[in-house]
Design a protein around this motif. Structure first.
Motif, PDB file in Angstrom:
ATOM      1  N   ARG A 124       0.814  -1.219   0.000  1.00 13.16           N
ATOM      2  CA  ARG A 124       0.000   0.000   0.000  1.00 13.16           C
ATOM      3  C   ARG A 124       0.846   1.267   0.000  1.00 13.16           C
ATOM      4  N   LYS A 125       2.120   1.165   0.399  1.00 14.10           N
ATOM      5  CA  LYS A 125       2.971   2.364   0.502  1.00 14.10           C
ATOM      6  C   LYS A 125       3.414   2.902  -0.859  1.00 14.10           C
ATOM      7  N   ILE A 126       3.037   2.225  -1.936  1.00 14.50           N
ATOM      8  CA  ILE A 126       3.298   2.807  -3.257  1.00 14.50           C
ATOM      9  C   ILE A 126       2.418   4.030  -3.479  1.00 14.50           C
ATOM     10  N   PHE A 127       1.385   4.181  -2.639  1.00  8.50           N
ATOM     11  CA  PHE A 127       0.554   5.381  -2.661  1.00  8.50           C
ATOM     12  C   PHE A 127       0.811   6.181  -1.387  1.00  8.50           C
ATOM     13  N   GLN A 128       0.998   7.473  -1.543  1.00  7.38           N
ATOM     14  CA  GLN A 128       1.344   8.320  -0.403  1.00  7.38           C
ATOM     15  C   GLN A 128       0.153   8.558   0.519  1.00  7.38           C
ATOM     16  N   PHE A 129      -1.015   8.841  -0.057  1.00  4.77           N
ATOM     17  CA  PHE A 129      -2.171   9.265   0.726  1.00  4.77           C
ATOM     18  C   PHE A 129      -3.092   8.090   1.033  1.00  4.77           C
ATOM     19  N   MET A 130      -3.668   8.120   2.217  1.00  9.69           N
ATOM     20  CA  MET A 130      -4.595   7.051   2.592  1.00  9.69           C
ATOM     21  C   MET A 130      -5.749   6.945   1.608  1.00  9.69           C
ATOM     22  N   THR A 149      -4.445   9.127  -8.791  1.00  8.64           N
ATOM     23  CA  THR A 149      -3.594  10.174  -8.221  1.00  8.64           C
ATOM     24  C   THR A 149      -4.475  11.046  -7.340  1.00  8.64           C
ATOM     25  N   ILE A 150      -3.873  11.696  -6.364  1.00  5.50           N
ATOM     26  CA  ILE A 150      -4.636  12.515  -5.422  1.00  5.50           C
ATOM     27  C   ILE A 150      -5.425  13.606  -6.132  1.00  5.50           C
ATOM     28  N   ASP A 151      -4.925  14.064  -7.286  1.00  4.45           N
ATOM     29  CA  ASP A 151      -5.569  15.188  -7.984  1.00  4.45           C
ATOM     30  C   ASP A 151      -6.858  14.797  -8.686  1.00  4.45           C
ATOM     31  N   ASP A 152      -7.039  13.512  -9.012  1.00  6.64           N
ATOM     32  CA  ASP A 152      -8.256  13.150  -9.750  1.00  6.64           C
ATOM     33  C   ASP A 152      -9.216  12.289  -8.930  1.00  6.64           C
ATOM     34  N   ILE A 153      -8.962  12.213  -7.624  1.00 10.85           N
ATOM     35  CA  ILE A 153      -9.851  11.432  -6.758  1.00 10.85           C
ATOM     36  C   ILE A 153     -11.094  12.256  -6.419  1.00 10.85           C
ATOM     37  N   PRO A 154     -12.277  11.676  -6.512  1.00 11.70           N
ATOM     38  CA  PRO A 154     -13.491  12.419  -6.123  1.00 11.70           C
ATOM     39  C   PRO A 154     -13.521  12.650  -4.611  1.00 11.70           C
ATOM     40  N   ASN A 155     -13.733  13.898  -4.221  1.00  5.82           N
ATOM     41  CA  ASN A 155     -13.747  14.224  -2.795  1.00  5.82           C
ATOM     42  C   ASN A 155     -15.034  13.733  -2.122  1.00  5.82           C
ATOM     43  N   VAL A 282      -9.391  25.386   8.237  1.00  3.54           N
ATOM     44  CA  VAL A 282      -8.037  25.687   8.690  1.00  3.54           C
ATOM     45  C   VAL A 282      -7.598  24.459   9.480  1.00  3.54           C
ATOM     46  N   ALA A 283      -6.710  23.667   8.885  1.00  2.00           N
ATOM     47  CA  ALA A 283      -6.314  22.372   9.435  1.00  2.00           C
ATOM     48  C   ALA A 283      -5.002  22.513  10.196  1.00  2.00           C
ATOM     49  N   ILE A 284      -5.017  22.127  11.464  1.00  2.00           N
ATOM     50  CA  ILE A 284      -3.877  22.322  12.360  1.00  2.00           C
ATOM     51  C   ILE A 284      -3.232  20.966  12.628  1.00  2.00           C
ATOM     52  N   TYR A 285      -1.957  20.833  12.246  1.00  2.00           N
ATOM     53  CA  TYR A 285      -1.266  19.551  12.354  1.00  2.00           C
ATOM     54  C   TYR A 285      -0.132  19.619  13.378  1.00  2.00           C
ATOM     55  N   GLY A 286      -0.076  18.582  14.215  1.00  2.00           N
ATOM     56  CA  GLY A 286       1.009  18.426  15.170  1.00  2.00           C
ATOM     57  C   GLY A 286       1.844  17.219  14.810  1.00  2.00           C
ATOM     58  N   SER A 287       1.568  16.079  15.465  1.00  2.00           N
ATOM     59  CA  SER A 287       2.381  14.877  15.249  1.00  2.00           C
ATOM     60  C   SER A 287       2.097  14.184  13.922  1.00  2.00           C
ATOM     61  N   SER A 288       0.964  14.474  13.305  1.00  2.00           N
ATOM     62  CA  SER A 288       0.609  13.821  12.043  1.00  2.00           C
ATOM     63  C   SER A 288       0.941  14.741  10.869  1.00  2.00           C
ATOM     64  N   SER A 289       0.564  14.302   9.665  1.00  2.00           N
ATOM     65  CA  SER A 289       0.997  15.036   8.475  1.00  2.00           C
ATOM     66  C   SER A 289      -0.113  15.145   7.437  1.00  2.00           C
ATOM     67  N   PRO A 290      -0.244  16.329   6.814  1.00  2.00           N
ATOM     68  CA  PRO A 290      -1.191  16.464   5.703  1.00  2.00           C
ATOM     69  C   PRO A 290      -0.724  15.724   4.448  1.00  2.00           C
ATOM     70  N   MET A 291       0.491  15.205   4.487  1.00  2.00           N
ATOM     71  CA  MET A 291       0.975  14.425   3.360  1.00  2.00           C
ATOM     72  C   MET A 291       0.500  12.974   3.419  1.00  2.00           C
ATOM     73  N   TYR A 292      -0.371  12.673   4.387  1.00  2.00           N
ATOM     74  CA  TYR A 292      -0.950  11.331   4.523  1.00  2.00           C
ATOM     75  C   TYR A 292      -2.472  11.389   4.609  1.00  2.00           C
ATOM     76  N   THR A 293      -2.989  12.246   5.486  1.00  2.00           N
ATOM     77  CA  THR A 293      -4.451  12.345   5.664  1.00  2.00           C
ATOM     78  C   THR A 293      -4.905  13.809   5.612  1.00  2.00           C
ATOM     79  N   PRO A 294      -4.793  14.463   4.448  1.00  2.00           N
ATOM     80  CA  PRO A 294      -5.248  15.854   4.369  1.00  2.00           C
ATOM     81  C   PRO A 294      -6.760  15.929   4.312  1.00  2.00           C
TER      82      PRO A 294
END
Length: 347
Positions: A124-130, A149-155, A282-294
């Motif tokens: 699964r790690k071949i994809f960056q985002f959950m 890709t993250i850009d063409d995924i339906p929100n 306005v998303a506030i991140y501490g120990s986690s990352s928007p590069m995984y679960t934005p």
């Protein structure tokens, strides 16, 4: 075609899983999608038009109970599912579709799932985002890398009940005629995701001074945090602040978050709900990352610190200082809010 989804256990993950359901319907317009999920996620599923039926998982997170899984799987055989998608990575999550005799069972390689899944995706790690990992399962193993890709995924997009929204506003004496801002200061995952309550109190004071109503969202466990925020306000400011933590059902929170023009949130399930009802985030991140679960929306500003020990993805700060959150100043968060709303007004 009938599909069974074994859904995730967390509200935020369940919201993100809607992107998979949307993609499945794009690929198979006549498909019926049933989702097996914990009881607390059922209200979220009922707000997804793509879901035919939400089936309650009787077992709690972490419970094994082979006999109950056998009985549930056996009870689902009459539904004659053609395909199952198993989103959690555990072996036990793959048992029910096997017992239900679903002929094709798709999921990522996890703990001891050989034989339980017959369409096993290796890494699964071949994809960056959950959310990419979820949506990739809708495509074949050979095409998923080129199709997702993250850009063409339906929100995700949750339905809002306008009548219930108005009833909730009336119940809590919130004016529908004054602008509303939501604050989500809790984090079920742990304190390393939770921006300090004194910083949230600063935001509340500033926005109330500017003429906004402020709603504090969360579950019963967040009440001690929201009470500290309210306590920091003046008497006049308290009259414009509504502490809803533990006072609403999840569907009520969905509708009330949709009434907010902007929501300030830690990386939490409510952040993903707010994004799915089209609020500014306005998303506030501490120990986690928007590069995984934005938050899956175009109306987002992410704020964090560039401290070199983050993201650590820990529930509690392993260094004991929580600098990634304590040193994220309210002024920076307010700047992100003003930039986001300025751009929205220009549009």
């Amino acid at each position: 075609m009938k599909i069974l989804i074994v859904g995730p256990s967390w509200v935020g993950d369940m919201v993100m899983s809607q992107s998979l359901y949307k993609r499945l319907l794009e690929l198979h317009p006549n498909v019926l999608i049933d989702v097996l999920a914990p009881a607390w996620c059922k209200p979220i599923l009922e707000r997804m038009p793509e879901v035919n039926q939400a089936i309650e998982m009787p077992l709690g997170h972490g419970q094994f109970s082979l006999s109950q899984r056998w009985m549930l799987g056996k009870s689902l055989r009459d539904n004659h599912y053609d395909h199952a998608y198993i989103l959690p990575n555990s072996a036990k999550s793959a048992l029910i579709p096997l017992f239900a005799k679903v002929p094709k069972r798709t999921g990522w390689k996890g703990e001891m799932r050989y034989g339980l899944l017959n369409d096993l995706r290796p890494n699964r790690k071949i994809f960056q985002f959950m959310v990419e990992r979820y949506v990739a399962l809708a495509h074949s193993k050979s095409t998923m890398l080129s199709e997702v890709t993250i850009d063409d995924i339906p929100n995700p997009a949750l339905n809002v009940d306008n009548e219930n929204q108005l009833a909730c506003l009336q119940r809590f004496n919130i004016s529908p005629d004054l602008p509303i801002v939501g604050l989500c200061p809790g984090a079920e995952f742990g304190p390393a995701k939770r921006w300090p309550e004194q910083h949230y109190a600063y935001i509340a004071k500033q926005l109330i001074t500017e003429g906004h109503q402020v709603c504090l969202f969360g579950g019963p466990k967040d009440k001690s945090v929201t009470e500290k925020i309210v306590k920091a306000l003046s008497e006049h400011q308290k009259s414009m602040c509504f502490d809803l933590a533990g006072e609403t059902s999840l569907v009520d929170a969905v509708d009330l978050l949709a009434a907010c023009h902007t929501v300030f949130s830690n990386d939490s399930g409510l952040m993903h709900v707010a994004a799915a009802v089209n609020a500014n985030i306005v998303a506030i991140y501490g120990s986690s990352s928007p590069m995984y679960t934005p938050p899956l929306s175009q109306k987002v500003r992410v704020v964090d610190t560039d401290i070199n020990c983050r993201p650590c993805f820990k529930r509690e700060c392993p260094l004991g200082h929580l600098k990634c959150l304590n040193e994220l100043m309210p002024a920076k968060v307010l700047d992100a809010y003003r930039d986001l709303n300025r751009n929205q007004n220009l549009e």
